[in-house]
Design an enzyme around this catalytic site. Structure first.
Site, PDB file in Angstrom:
ATOM      1  N   SER A 145      -1.392  12.289  12.035  1.00  0.00           N
ATOM      2  CA  SER A 145      -2.668  12.809  11.522  1.00  0.00           C
ATOM      3  C   SER A 145      -3.693  12.827  12.639  1.00  0.00           C
ATOM      4  O   SER A 145      -3.601  12.038  13.597  1.00  0.00           O
ATOM      5  CB  SER A 145      -3.184  11.920  10.379  1.00  0.00           C
ATOM      6  OG  SER A 145      -4.512  12.269  10.024  1.00  0.00           O
ATOM      7  N   TYR A 158      -5.433   3.746   7.099  1.00  0.00           N
ATOM      8  CA  TYR A 158      -4.748   5.037   7.227  1.00  0.00           C
ATOM      9  C   TYR A 158      -4.752   5.494   8.686  1.00  0.00           C
ATOM     10  O   TYR A 158      -3.711   5.858   9.239  1.00  0.00           O
ATOM     11  CB  TYR A 158      -5.428   6.086   6.351  1.00  0.00           C
ATOM     12  CG  TYR A 158      -4.794   7.452   6.445  1.00  0.00           C
ATOM     13  CD1 TYR A 158      -3.674   7.781   5.685  1.00  0.00           C
ATOM     14  CD2 TYR A 158      -5.316   8.428   7.293  1.00  0.00           C
ATOM     15  CE1 TYR A 158      -3.082   9.031   5.775  1.00  0.00           C
ATOM     16  CE2 TYR A 158      -4.730   9.683   7.388  1.00  0.00           C
ATOM     17  CZ  TYR A 158      -3.625   9.982   6.628  1.00  0.00           C
ATOM     18  OH  TYR A 158      -3.045  11.224   6.725  1.00  0.00           O
TER      19      TYR A 158
END
Length: 270
Positions: A145, A158
């Protein structure tokens, strides 16, 4: 194109937006695909829609035994495993809203994020790689990501987990490259999955910082994944490719400078 003709792939998180688009693309490219997902009914529905070369399967990225079983069943059914797309991740919104800063994140949220987003990928590689070594070839693709490259005001777990995926990708590539196995990662920016479409203000806010005219679609990730899975990318390994419309390519003040020029006050930057 039939770049994946004869190849067998397992796509984890295969019933979600990115996973299902990738499964569709892999099938179109000639692969046989296992759609592996925590939500087995959705995985079966996706596979059923894709035809006889797709199979739906239960897959819990937080359980080692589930990962091992899914890979074993894939090899048992198709006789080999050429592509592992480690796309499963923690997507529970209730967990995400608790993922904030080091001071206030519940430690169980941190632990679960790491268990699924990092350990799940490691374990997937652990059980897939021996089959790839036996075949003398294999392509592993991990979903990272943009959050793994830059800090933010929320989602510390995350972002940290995705940073770990980027590093893990290099280690897998280095340790198994001479055995014919490649490992790369895809780092999506904002992708307009059905889930993201539920947060239009967030999407539009980030769109100000993207240099392409549009935000990404699941098919953009699928196209990149198909390329990394195919033999034509055989000299590409240990890389994390950002598929984010240039989101992180520029100075952080770019959107503000564009707005400033548009206001007619460009003299302040001339």
């Amino acid at each position: 194109m039939n770049r994946l003709e004869g190849k067998v792939a397992i796509i984890t998180g295969g019933a979600g937006g990115l996973g299902s688009a990738s499964a569709k693309r892999f099938i179109a490219e000639g692969a046989r695909v296992v759609v592996a997902d925590l939500f087995e009914d959705r995985a079966l529905a996706v596979a059923d829609a894709l035809g006889p070369n797709a199979v739906g399967m239960f897959y819990d990225a937080s359980e080692d035994s589930s990962i091992e079983a899914a890979i074993a069943k894939t090899v048992e059914k198709f006789g080999r495993l050429d592509i592992l797309f480690n796309n499963a991740a923690l997507t529970d919104h209730k967990m995400h809203v608790q993922d904030r800063t080091s001071i206030d994140i519940p430690l169980e949220v941190w632990d679960k994020t790491m268990a699924i987003n990092v350990r799940g990928i490691l374990v997937g590689c652990r059980y897939a790689i021996p089959h790839m070594i036996k075949a003398g070839t294999g392509s592993i693709i991990n979903t990272a990501s943009d959050s793994g490259f830059a800090g933010d005001n929320v989602r510390i777990a995350y972002g940290t987990s995705k940073g770990a995926v980027i590093t893990l990708t290099k280690y897998i590539a280095v340790q198994h490259g001479r055995q014919g196995i490649r490992c790369n990662a895809i780092a999506p920016g904002v992708i307009l999955t059905e889930q993201m479409k539920g947060f239009p203000v967030l999407a539009e806010t980030i769109h100000r910082h993207v240099v392409t005219p549009r935000l990404g679609e699941p098919e953009d990730i699928a196209a990149l994944a198909a390329f990394l899975a195919a033999d034509e990318s055989s000299y590409i390994t240990a890389q994390t490719i950002q598929c984010d419309g240039g989101h992180l390519a520029h100075q952080p003040q770019l959107a503000d400078m564009i707005a400033l020029e548009a206001s007619g006050r460009g003299d302040v930057i001339e």
